[in-house]
Design a protein around this motif. Structure first.
Motif, PDB file in Angstrom:
ATOM      1  N   UNK A 245      21.193  56.385  80.766  1.00  0.00           N
ATOM      2  CA  UNK A 245      21.935  55.344  80.061  1.00  0.00           C
ATOM      3  C   UNK A 245      22.467  54.245  80.967  1.00  0.00           C
ATOM      4  N   UNK A 246      22.859  54.597  82.199  1.00  0.00           N
ATOM      5  CA  UNK A 246      23.337  53.563  83.125  1.00  0.00           C
ATOM      6  C   UNK A 246      22.228  52.574  83.456  1.00  0.00           C
ATOM      7  N   UNK A 247      21.021  53.086  83.730  1.00  0.00           N
ATOM      8  CA  UNK A 247      19.894  52.203  84.015  1.00  0.00           C
ATOM      9  C   UNK A 247      19.545  51.373  82.787  1.00  0.00           C
ATOM     10  N   UNK A 248      19.561  52.029  81.617  1.00  0.00           N
ATOM     11  CA  UNK A 248      19.234  51.315  80.379  1.00  0.00           C
ATOM     12  C   UNK A 248      20.228  50.195  80.113  1.00  0.00           C
ATOM     13  N   UNK A 249      21.501  50.478  80.316  1.00  0.00           N
ATOM     14  CA  UNK A 249      22.539  49.477  80.068  1.00  0.00           C
ATOM     15  C   UNK A 249      22.439  48.311  81.046  1.00  0.00           C
ATOM     16  N   UNK A 250      22.093  48.611  82.300  1.00  0.00           N
ATOM     17  CA  UNK A 250      22.097  47.579  83.341  1.00  0.00           C
ATOM     18  C   UNK A 250      20.798  46.784  83.407  1.00  0.00           C
ATOM     19  N   UNK A 251      19.649  47.451  83.123  1.00  0.00           N
ATOM     20  CA  UNK A 251      18.369  46.809  83.422  1.00  0.00           C
ATOM     21  C   UNK A 251      17.360  46.795  82.268  1.00  0.00           C
ATOM     22  N   UNK A 252      17.481  47.728  81.308  1.00  0.00           N
ATOM     23  CA  UNK A 252      16.394  47.919  80.347  1.00  0.00           C
ATOM     24  C   UNK A 252      16.685  47.398  78.943  1.00  0.00           C
ATOM     25  N   UNK A 253      17.903  46.969  78.685  1.00  0.00           N
ATOM     26  CA  UNK A 253      18.195  46.420  77.366  1.00  0.00           C
ATOM     27  C   UNK A 253      19.132  47.238  76.512  1.00  0.00           C
ATOM     28  N   UNK A 254      19.763  48.270  77.079  1.00  0.00           N
ATOM     29  CA  UNK A 254      20.788  48.995  76.348  1.00  0.00           C
ATOM     30  C   UNK A 254      20.276  50.133  75.488  1.00  0.00           C
TER      31      UNK A 254
END
Length: 425
Positions: A245-254
């Protein structure tokens, strides 16, 4: 009564009730898996450490109370225990939904409700593992386990596929409320099951725990793979619960991007469960352990900033492998272990597999803050590979075959026939 071997499992009322209950409650869990993480991240002053804390509060009771859950499940009606656990879980998720929807969600209260939800899981899981052999003939256990997982994985896929949209459109609180409702429906369906009663025991709970430990520790293949999965589950939880989730929130669109990735895994598990229901292998534990290696691939791809579609493909492949392992593992335990001790052995399995899960969740946020999210993901991938290689060193893991399974299944049936009387759930 067990299903007649010449009837379709789907035509059997007992199996259909159990499969329906699990399918509906897992559908709700698909919403909750995404919703809880993003509900915490939406709180004022949210940090990776706070997310780790709430998820660890949910995971820790599963570790602390699972052995007690196994003892209780081997002493009373497993169906009744599952109903009680569903009611407790419904109350916990209804509380989480209420505080999130109210706009006032104190961290302490969310942690307390997460503890209640985790306790419900600790009571439910060993009873569920021990219930299947009571309604399905021994010769159809692998088919039944595969069919159950096809149903639950299909509903999980639907839940995950809709969860990102639900969180974005109606909010995390309503997604958590749907999960609470699914637990209520599950409790109603399981309450209608009729399974063999259990003879009263003169032994104490501590004696039951020791007997369960003897059954567990006497099988090298069992405790070796559980030790392997203590590390694997910690790494997977750190990825799914915090780092992903941290990667998704920061780089992948949430939330939407992350729901696509986890839904890809769920889609893979449907294919994997269908395959595992039919596959016949000479060394089921060896095949299951080898099927763990793909777990490291999507984590490694996240660590190198791979695009969403590639991570999703890797998660799909891991989903297939994960359910091949899960079906072979569950079936082997159900055939190898005497029915009277099955829930206790299952609880030791869960206890060992979850031993480091809270630590993985608690450490993931701080470690990501210290060394970086990508470096933390790379470490998780390495842990999975090393643990799986170590498990392959066990002779029983490499050699356990159908001959041993068949002979011990016969002994299991003889032992079980003298421990239960017929009665309603």
């Amino acid at each position: 009564m067990p299903t007649s071997p010449d009837r379709s499992l789907w035509a059997d009322r007992q199996f259909l009730l159990l499969a329906s209950a699990r399918t509906i409650s897992v559908l709700g869990n698909g919403f909750a898996r995404v919703a809880l993480g993003f509900a915490v991240l939406a709180l004022p002053g949210a940090t990776p450490g706070r997310l780790s804390l709430v998820l660890a509060c949910q995971a820790l009771p599963q570790l602390v109370f699972v052995l007690a859950g196994g003892v209780i499940a081997d002493r009373m009606s497993r169906a009744r225990l599952m109903v009680a656990a569903d009611v407790v879980g419904a109350a916990a998720y209804a509380g989480l939904a209420a505080v999130v929807l109210s706009g006032h969600a104190p961290l302490l209260l969310m942690c307390v409700l997460a503890v209640v939800a985790g306790t419900a899981t600790a009571l439910f899981a060993p009873a569920m593992d021990g219930l299947v052999p009571l309604i399905v003939p021994a010769g159809r256990l692998q088919q039944a386990n595969g069919m159950l997982r096809v149903g639950t994985n299909s509903s999980l896929l639907l839940g995950l596929a809709l969860s990102g949209v639900a969180v974005a459109w109606i909010g995390a609180g309503w997604a958590l409320a749907l999960n609470a409702a699914s637990f209520v429906v599950s409790a109603v369906l399981i309450a209608r099951l009729r399974v063999p009663g259990r003879a009263a025991k003169a032994s104490s709970g501590w004696d039951d725990l020791r007997e369960g430990w003897r059954e567990f520790s006497s099988r090298q293949w069992l405790w070796v793979v559980v030790a392997q999965y203590a590390i694997v589950v910690a790494a997977l939880n750190a990825n799914v619960g915090v780092l992903g989730p941290l990667v998704a929130e920061a780089e992948l669109g949430g939330a939407r991007a992350w729901s696509v990735i986890v839904a890809a895994q769920a889609l893979g598990t449907i294919a994997g469960a269908g395959l595992a229901a039919r596959v016949r292998v000479n060394r089921p534990i060896l095949v299951g352990v080898l099927a763990t290696f793909p777990a490291a691939l999507p984590i490694a791809l996240l660590a190198v900033s791979a695009p969403v579609w590639l991570v999703a493909v890797a998660m799909f492949c891991w989903g297939i492998a994960a359910d091949v392992f899960a079906v072979l593992w569950s079936t082997t335990i159900q055939r190898e272990v005497p029915e009277a001790a099955l829930s206790r052995v299952s609880s030791y399995d869960l206890f060992g597999s979850l031993a480091f899960a809270p630590l993985g969740l608690l450490a993931a946020g701080p470690v990501a803050g210290l060394v970086g999210t990508r470096q933390a993901l790379a470490g998780c991938a390495v842990m999975i590979v090393v643990a799986t290689c170590a498990a392959l060193l066990s002779p029983q893991v490499r050699r356990l075959g159908p001959a041993a399974l068949a002979s011990r299944s016969e002994r299991r049936g003889v032992a079980a026939s003298g421990t239960a009387d017929e009665g309603p759930a």
